[in-house]
Design an enzyme around this catalytic site. Sequence first.
Site: not given
Length: 368
Positions: A34, A312
């Site tokens: 990510c 994330h």
Amino acid sequence: MVMGASGSKLEKALGDQFPEGERYFGLENFGNTCYCNSVLQALYFCTPFREQLLEYYTNNKNPGDAEENLLTCLADLFMQVSQSKKKTGVIAPKRFVQRVKKQNELFRSYMHQDAHEFLNFLLNELVDILEKESSAAKDSPQSSSPEKVPNGIVQPLANGVRKEPPVTLVHKNFQGILTNETRCLRCETVTARDETFFDLSVDIEQNSSITSCLKNFSSTETLNAEDKFFCDKCCSLQEAQKRMKIKKAPQILVIHLKRFKYIEQLGRYKKLSYRVVFPMELKIGSTSDDVDTEYSLFAVVVHVGSGPNHGHYVSLVKSHNHWLFFDDENVEMVEESTLQTFFGSSHEYSGNTDHGYILFYEGLGGKS
């Protein structure tokens, strides 16, 4: 395929406002990529950079060149998105990610990686490739065309020993110049040294703004005790005042908020969830021409999570006056007001862990 759902929803949401020729694709996550996907989306929607990269690639792609590198993998990926028959969908940036891992062992593990480190690595790697290609082209007998290096900044070089490095498309878009000024407090002599930058890393404070962070970045610092400065004129260590000033503002201003701070008592890094307001429009003064450069925010890379070693990354991107939210494979439209939810928290123990981490501003003085 799962990709259809968010894609068709996005097409419905935009309807006939879907920008002509634009493509909105999610990127598949390969376990922990990510950090890479969020930065790639921000760079893809940095339109001048995307256009120049694709133009360079189209003009210099030689079928005989079997050797791929990070530049060809990035251009291939951008080409795949921009030339897709579909307007929306999901693409797996497999070759690009494999190349990143091959080039740099830092990104090989399945641990959480830092998006800012990745951006730095990528831009510097692209510069290395472009400079090598430029010098190889200059050395080859048939090339005498100087138009490959359009006017741009030339890095300051000591006593003209080295040749001027080529001004690559990375320099044209992202490079600015800082002046590091040191004033000796004994003889008042000012020593100034220019440094180039692709992004500014700024310290953050609770309940502050980007403007105040940039003011602090350029504030005067006194060098004394163990930090004294060696003054060439006094030929000794002296107390001095030091400050950084922006001499030349870049076309694309990238600001990295230093949200991860090493806490000595804990012996580890801690994430600062401080509320730092980032405006849609920003003015930056530069010393070389005394003109303020006006900027408009077009992308934000957000770190989601309470600590530096897990979490994330997602990104928000402005494209044709619409804001889009990219979370790996998923893409959706959001209101501009949504950006306020990523400023940070006014108090430390808030449940919100989604914080703006890298900001991309585009100069409004015409695209280079």
